[in-house]
Design an enzyme around this catalytic site. Structure first.
Site, PDB file in Angstrom:
ATOM      1  N   THR A 295       0.832  -1.222   0.000  1.00  0.00           N
ATOM      2  CA  THR A 295       0.000   0.000   0.000  1.00  0.00           C
ATOM      3  C   THR A 295       0.861   1.264   0.000  1.00  0.00           C
ATOM      4  OG1 THR A 295      -0.279   0.123   2.424  1.00  0.00           O
ATOM      5  CG2 THR A 295      -1.902  -1.164   1.177  1.00  0.00           C
TER       6      THR A 295
ATOM      7  N   LEU B 113      -2.839   4.622  -0.840  1.00  0.00           N
ATOM      8  CA  LEU B 113      -4.229   4.195  -1.054  1.00  0.00           C
ATOM      9  C   LEU B 113      -4.406   2.795  -0.463  1.00  0.00           C
ATOM     10  CD1 LEU B 113      -4.595   5.590  -4.666  1.00  0.00           C
ATOM     11  CD2 LEU B 113      -5.709   6.474  -2.602  1.00  0.00           C
ATOM     12  N   HIS B 114      -4.269   2.725   0.882  1.00  0.00           N
ATOM     13  CA  HIS B 114      -4.309   1.418   1.549  1.00  0.00           C
ATOM     14  C   HIS B 114      -5.567   0.622   1.177  1.00  0.00           C
ATOM     15  CE1 HIS B 114      -1.140   2.716   4.396  1.00  0.00           C
ATOM     16  NE2 HIS B 114      -1.821   3.826   4.620  1.00  0.00           N
ATOM     17  N   ASP B 115      -6.718   1.161   1.595  1.00  0.00           N
ATOM     18  CA  ASP B 115      -7.950   0.369   1.498  1.00  0.00           C
ATOM     19  C   ASP B 115      -8.449   0.191   0.059  1.00  0.00           C
ATOM     20  OD1 ASP B 115      -7.656   0.284   4.198  1.00  0.00           O
ATOM     21  OD2 ASP B 115      -9.381   1.538   4.691  1.00  0.00           O
TER      22      ASP B 115
END
Ligand code: CA
Length: 318
Positions: free
Chosen positions: A199, A246-248
């Site tokens: 991420t 933009l982890h999620d």
């Protein structure tokens, strides 16, 4: 509703990047978001419900049922309240301080009943968790056959070959409930880990939020405001990234198209005690097992992911 659409259940602790992940899913042409189950972490569970409802309303999807999930870790005695550092990253309201309105409602039945239906039908449902794994751990204990019905579950969390983000060893979602994550990772479920290893390789800048502002819709303005806040904090805390990770959204994207990430097959556990508490690490007891339950993402095709992300955000925010 087309028969060919992918059914997607999201398990969110709705702060800024969970909202982006929800928009990514709603902007995906081949996906039906069948439910959002809320948890705690970026915000309290109740705030996650409110934020999820507000974002669904804003994006024109008030029909998606929202479930109240866990409000604390498995071994916690009181509901989770976000500490100051988390409130700074996601804003006091969890959405970067952007003004949100929404009809705060939760589905009348429990998420466990919904998942019992999924397990009984054995239908093709994709489950993505982008908060602590407390809900998933509880669901797997209480819904027989759920693991088999869900197939491979994708979660955002952990760090295998890079440092953590709350301690040198631990990533936030895992650190919020190490016991839940350990029971999921050692419980036989097939998983895909989208951790900080990947991420932190997918980063958004203000060029994108400026493009959203050009769209001129209330949703685009809110997402631009909220994400600009997130970018500002990341530029202060992690200037080397050059924007916000933009982890999620990457977890949702990889669940829908696993070819976006390159993975190491491994059996993981989570350290539960001491200075490494919350660390995701290969399980020494299962190191030589032929069967590996987790696909740990270590590589990501950033340009292709960002193309997908921009396209889906433009659809969701229009
Ligand atoms: Ca999250």
């Amino acid at each position: 509703m087309s028969e060919t659409r992918r059914r997607l259940i999201l398990d969110l602790d709705t702060g800024v990047d969970d909202a982006l992940a929800l928009a990514y899913a709603l902007g995906s042409p081949d996906v039906e978001v069948t439910a959002v189950i809320c948890s705690y972490g970026n915000v309290s569970m109740r705030t996650a419900v409110r934020n999820t409802c507000a974002v669904l309303d804003l994006l024109g999807h008030p029909e998606v049922p929202v479930f109240a999930g866990a409000d604390r870790a498995l071994d916690a005695s009181s509901p989770f309240a976000p500490p100051a550092g988390v409130r700074r990253i996601h804003g006091e309201n969890g959405l970067g301080g952007a003004s949100v309105r929404g009809w705060c409602r939760t589905a009348p039945q429990s998420a466990l009943d919904l998942l019992r239906g999924v397990a009984e039908r054995g239908d093709d449902t994709t489950y993505v968790a982008t908060g602590p794994l407390t809900n998933l751990a509880t669901e797997l204990v209480n819904v027989s056959g759920l693991g088999a019905a869900l197939g491979r579950v994708t979660f955002m969390g952990g760090a295998l070959a890079v440092p953590g983000n709350v301690t040198p060893c631990a990533e936030a979602n895992i650190a919020n409930d190490p016991a839940a994550a350990d029971s999921v990772l050692r419980g036989g479920l097939r998983t895909r880990m989208i951790g900080l290893d990947v991420t932190h390789q997918v980063v958004l800048t203000r060029d994108d939020t400026a493009a959203w502002r050009e769209l001129g819709t209330p949703a685009a303005r809110l997402f631009a405001d909220m994400t600009d806040h997130y970018i500002t904090v990341y530029r202060q805390n992690n200037p080397q990234l050059g924007g916000c990770p933009l982890h999620d959204p990457l977890a949702v994207a990889a669940a829908l198209d696993p070819s976006l990430v390159g993975c190491l097959s491994a059996n993981l556990r989570v350290d539960l005690e001491g200075p490494t508490r919350g660390r995701t690490v290969c399980d020494p007891d299962r190191l030589r097992d032929a069967e590996k339950s987790c696909e740990v993402a270590l590589e990501v095709d950033e340009p292709r992911f960002l193309d997908y992300f921009r396209l889906r955000m433009a659809r969701a925010l229009a």
